[in-house]
Design a protein around this motif. Structure first.
Motif, PDB file in Angstrom:
ATOM      1  N   VAL A 149       0.833  -1.200   0.000  1.00 16.78           N
ATOM      2  CA  VAL A 149       0.000   0.000   0.000  1.00 16.78           C
ATOM      3  C   VAL A 149       0.870   1.253   0.000  1.00 16.78           C
ATOM      4  CG1 VAL A 149      -1.664   1.341   1.354  1.00 16.78           C
ATOM      5  CG2 VAL A 149      -1.959  -1.120   1.090  1.00 16.78           C
ATOM      6  N   ALA A 150       1.979   1.225   0.715  1.00 16.10           N
ATOM      7  CA  ALA A 150       2.889   2.374   0.749  1.00 16.10           C
ATOM      8  C   ALA A 150       3.426   2.688  -0.638  1.00 16.10           C
ATOM      9  CB  ALA A 150       4.042   2.098   1.714  1.00 16.10           C
ATOM     10  N   ARG A 151       3.727   1.645  -1.409  1.00 15.63           N
ATOM     11  CA  ARG A 151       4.233   1.879  -2.764  1.00 15.63           C
ATOM     12  C   ARG A 151       3.148   2.503  -3.651  1.00 15.63           C
ATOM     13  NH1 ARG A 151       6.827  -3.500  -1.952  1.00 15.63           N
ATOM     14  NH2 ARG A 151       9.000  -3.050  -1.438  1.00 15.63           N
ATOM     15  N   ILE A 152       1.924   2.035  -3.500  1.00 16.55           N
ATOM     16  CA  ILE A 152       0.820   2.623  -4.262  1.00 16.55           C
ATOM     17  C   ILE A 152       0.590   4.074  -3.827  1.00 16.55           C
ATOM     18  CG2 ILE A 152      -1.653   2.464  -4.727  1.00 16.55           C
ATOM     19  CD1 ILE A 152      -1.388  -0.583  -4.320  1.00 16.55           C
ATOM     20  N   ALA A 153       0.693   4.321  -2.523  1.00 15.93           N
ATOM     21  CA  ALA A 153       0.492   5.671  -2.004  1.00 15.93           C
ATOM     22  C   ALA A 153       1.536   6.637  -2.543  1.00 15.93           C
ATOM     23  CB  ALA A 153       0.544   5.654  -0.473  1.00 15.93           C
ATOM     24  N   ALA A 154       2.760   6.146  -2.773  1.00 18.06           N
ATOM     25  CA  ALA A 154       3.808   6.999  -3.326  1.00 18.06           C
ATOM     26  C   ALA A 154       3.389   7.561  -4.683  1.00 18.06           C
ATOM     27  CB  ALA A 154       5.109   6.215  -3.457  1.00 18.06           C
ATOM     28  N   VAL A 155       2.724   6.747  -5.487  1.00 18.36           N
ATOM     29  CA  VAL A 155       2.244   7.195  -6.793  1.00 18.36           C
ATOM     30  C   VAL A 155       1.179   8.283  -6.627  1.00 18.36           C
ATOM     31  CG1 VAL A 155       1.129   6.484  -8.940  1.00 18.36           C
ATOM     32  CG2 VAL A 155       2.751   4.945  -7.808  1.00 18.36           C
ATOM     33  N   ALA A 156       0.239   8.066  -5.718  1.00 20.49           N
ATOM     34  CA  ALA A 156      -0.836   9.033  -5.509  1.00 20.49           C
ATOM     35  C   ALA A 156      -0.305  10.359  -4.971  1.00 20.49           C
ATOM     36  CB  ALA A 156      -1.878   8.447  -4.551  1.00 20.49           C
ATOM     37  N   VAL A 157       0.611  10.289  -4.015  1.00 23.91           N
ATOM     38  CA  VAL A 157       1.190  11.502  -3.452  1.00 23.91           C
ATOM     39  C   VAL A 157       1.978  12.257  -4.523  1.00 23.91           C
ATOM     40  CG1 VAL A 157       2.901  12.368  -1.825  1.00 23.91           C
ATOM     41  CG2 VAL A 157       1.248  10.655  -1.094  1.00 23.91           C
ATOM     42  N   GLY A 158       2.739  11.520  -5.334  1.00 25.56           N
ATOM     43  CA  GLY A 158       3.484  12.158  -6.404  1.00 25.56           C
ATOM     44  C   GLY A 158       2.572  12.883  -7.378  1.00 25.56           C
ATOM     45  N   ALA A 159       1.449  12.277  -7.734  1.00 23.93           N
ATOM     46  CA  ALA A 159       0.507  12.903  -8.658  1.00 23.93           C
ATOM     47  C   ALA A 159      -0.084  14.183  -8.062  1.00 23.93           C
ATOM     48  CB  ALA A 159      -0.598  11.920  -9.013  1.00 23.93           C
ATOM     49  N   ALA A 160      -0.437  14.148  -6.774  1.00 25.22           N
ATOM     50  CA  ALA A 160      -0.991  15.336  -6.119  1.00 25.22           C
ATOM     51  C   ALA A 160       0.029  16.462  -6.071  1.00 25.22           C
ATOM     52  CB  ALA A 160      -1.458  14.980  -4.708  1.00 25.22           C
ATOM     53  N   ALA A 161       1.285  16.126  -5.752  1.00 21.31           N
ATOM     54  CA  ALA A 161       2.335  17.146  -5.678  1.00 21.31           C
ATOM     55  C   ALA A 161       2.599  17.767  -7.044  1.00 21.31           C
ATOM     56  CB  ALA A 161       3.612  16.520  -5.123  1.00 21.31           C
ATOM     57  N   ILE A 162       2.575  16.971  -8.090  1.00 21.59           N
ATOM     58  CA  ILE A 162       2.794  17.489  -9.445  1.00 21.59           C
ATOM     59  C   ILE A 162       1.718  18.515  -9.808  1.00 21.59           C
ATOM     60  CG2 ILE A 162       2.718  16.862 -11.896  1.00 21.59           C
ATOM     61  CD1 ILE A 162       4.083  14.218 -11.099  1.00 21.59           C
TER      62      ILE A 162
END
Length: 534
Positions: free
Chosen positions: A393-406
């Motif tokens: 789940v942490a790895r999936i969350a990294a993708v979501a957080v990256g998208a929000a920051a972008i």
């Protein structure tokens, strides 16, 4: 910028990316896949290694680009940021480092929830930690966009967008495949490069003025357009009562915010003992202090060599002052020395951004998986399968957080990166720090107090920022064409930080349940002695 600048800078930057990708690949082959390995790197780092990694994590684009730019534009008032950033580490060293290492396991919520009902506390602290990390990430992305805009000239508008997306993709790769171990080594390499680059530029500035500090300051004042006012307080924060109150608010956020930053606190879990955590903080203070002293020289050097008008013309927030200074110190546009020095500084700045965003993404994905997901989706257990699920789940969350920051970075592209980091510090000081200090030092603190403390600081901080000149009502706001600013301050800390502490106290005294004395005693012994620490 000429083609030589572009080519050399991109070659050097590509070399750094290649090295960091090699580190990540090497680590991914060696990792055991456990939560402790992913979140804390196996707790195997020495104090010196962790100190360099903390310095690499803390010396962000805001430090290298933003603060120097603010000093070049506003002189004395620009230095207020670095004073707050550095003084904050005394709080971390004396009140937080050892106790957090002893009480926690992977995240800030581990400490606050140690003697509370876990579910509501983890949800609150996890949400606040993700918010702080995303705000900090936006600042790094904005710095990346500013560098690309300078490097590629007319092609900068479109290139900036793609660079922000590229940085986001890289940080997701580092975190998803390398975890804490890869992130730590990337931060160590970056810290060495950044300190070396800052030292080289500082030496060149000192040589330009023959070691005469008075000549440097007088020239900076003369070329700033403000005369002696450039060297005195008040140029940015002394105009009226609002500006002065804004300064107080900023100072509170900077001094208190570091103790609530999730990506900094998580670094204390990567060492084997509390003593090592304290020594890590000492190493970090020495490295960060030396770097900020050089930042002062570079900021005034940019004003003296380039002039404040030239810095502002390149980027209204001052984010490109250091690359432009490097170009001039190396011999100017078209010279071999200028090309090389500009390219080196641009590559180091890119490395800075990549390393910091990796640490921030790891901290936020850990909060999502270890706190939010663990609280919402299943009972908290220590089973091996549950831990592996949490890491996935942490790895999936990294993708979501990256998208929000972008997305947010593309929206905030014209704001100064140091200012954006100041907002992250304000939220951290308002939401995280009150709950952390109460949990560590107040015997009567309850679950309701913890939840009220976090939300009582987080919601006012975000609301006041949304209603401030940062978002609307000014030419450099996020929405310059709109005006719904009713809160006059750009920094909400002077209101939201006291509210966080007040709501923590109020929630505790109004709580229907008393604090668990036995669990508090157990937590206190563990915090002070390390007995039973992970």
């Amino acid at each position: 910028m000429t083609g030589d600048h572009q080519t050399l800078a991109l070659v050097l930057f590509s070399g750094f990316i290649a090295v960091t990708l090699a580190i990540t690949t090497w680590v991914s082959r060696r990792r055991r896949g456990s939560a402790e390995e992913f979140y804390a790197g196996g707790r195997l780092f020495s104090p010196m290694e962790n100190g360099f990694a903390i310095a690499g994590d803390y010396m962000s684009a805001a430090s290298f680009l933003g603060i120097s730019g603010l000093i070049a534009l506003f002189g004395y008032d620009g230095m207020l940021y670095l004073v707050g950033f550095l003084v904050a580490w005394l709080l971390v060293l004396f009140l937080v480092a050892e106790l957090v290492r002893n009480c926690g396991r992977f995240t800030l919520a581990d400490v606050v929830a140690a003697r509370m009902r876990e579910r509501p506390v983890r949800l609150a602290v996890g949400a606040a930690s993700v918010t702080v990390s995303v705000l900090y990430l936006v600042a790094q992305m904005v710095g990346a966009g500013s560098l690309v805009s300078l490097l590629l000239g007319d092609a900068g508008a479109q290139a900036r967008t793609w660079m922000v997306i590229g940085v986001g993709a890289l940080m997701v790769f580092y975190v998803a495949f390398g975890g804490m171990r890869a992130t730590t080594w990337i931060q160590i390499v970056k810290a060495v490069l950044l300190l070396g680059g800052a030292l080289a530029l500082t030496t060149l500035v000192v040589l330009r003025f023959h070691g005469d500090a008075n000549a440097l300051l007088e020239t900076a004042a003369e070329r700033s357009g403000h005369g002696k006012d450039f060297l005195a307080p008040g140029l940015k924060y002394g105009g009226d009562w609002t500006a002065r109150l804004d300064f107080i608010s900023l100072g509170l956020a900077l001094v208190l915010g570091t103790g609530g930053l999730p990506h900094i606190l998580s670094r204390f879990y990567t060492v084997p003992t509390a003593r090592a955590a304290r020594r890590s903080a000492v190493w970090a203070i020495g490295l960060i202090g030396g770097f900020y002293l050089m930042t002062v020289v570079l900021g005034f050097g940019a004003a003296a060599v380039l002039g404040s008008a030239a810095v502002r013309a390149s980027n209204t927030g001052g984010n490109t002052a250091i690359p432009l200074l490097a170009l001039d110190l190396g011999g100017g546009t078209g010279s071999t020395g200028g090309t090389v020095l500009f390219a080196v500084v641009a590559a180091v700045a890119f490395a800075t951004i990549l390393a910091v965003v990796a640490g921030l993404t790891l901290a936020s994905s850990a909060s999502v998986a270890h706190d939010l997901y663990a609280s919402l989706r299943r009972p908290r257990t220590e089973q091996r399968g549950a831990r592996r699920s949490e890491v996935a789940v942490a790895r999936i969350a990294a993708v979501a957080v990256g998208a929000a920051a972008i997305g947010l970075a593309l929206l905030a592209r014209n704001l100064n990166v140091a200012f954006l980091v100041g907002l992250a510090f304000a939220v951290a000081a308002s939401a995280n720090l009150p709950a952390l200090l109460y949990a560590l030092f107040w015997r009567r603190f309850t679950t309701r107090g913890a939840v009220w403390s976090v939300y009582g600081g987080l919601i006012p901080a975000l609301t006041l920022v949304a209603l401030s000149p940062v978002v609307s009502g000014s030419p450099d706001a996020l929405f310059p064409g709109q005006d719904f600013a009713v809160f006059p301050l750009a920094n909400p800390g002077v209101v939201s930080i006291p509210l966080g502490f007040l709501m923590g106290w109020l929630g505790t005294v109004l709580s229907p349940e008393a604090a668990d004395a036995a669990r508090h005693a157990e937590t206190e012994v563990r915090a002070l002695t390390g007995a039973g620490a992970a």
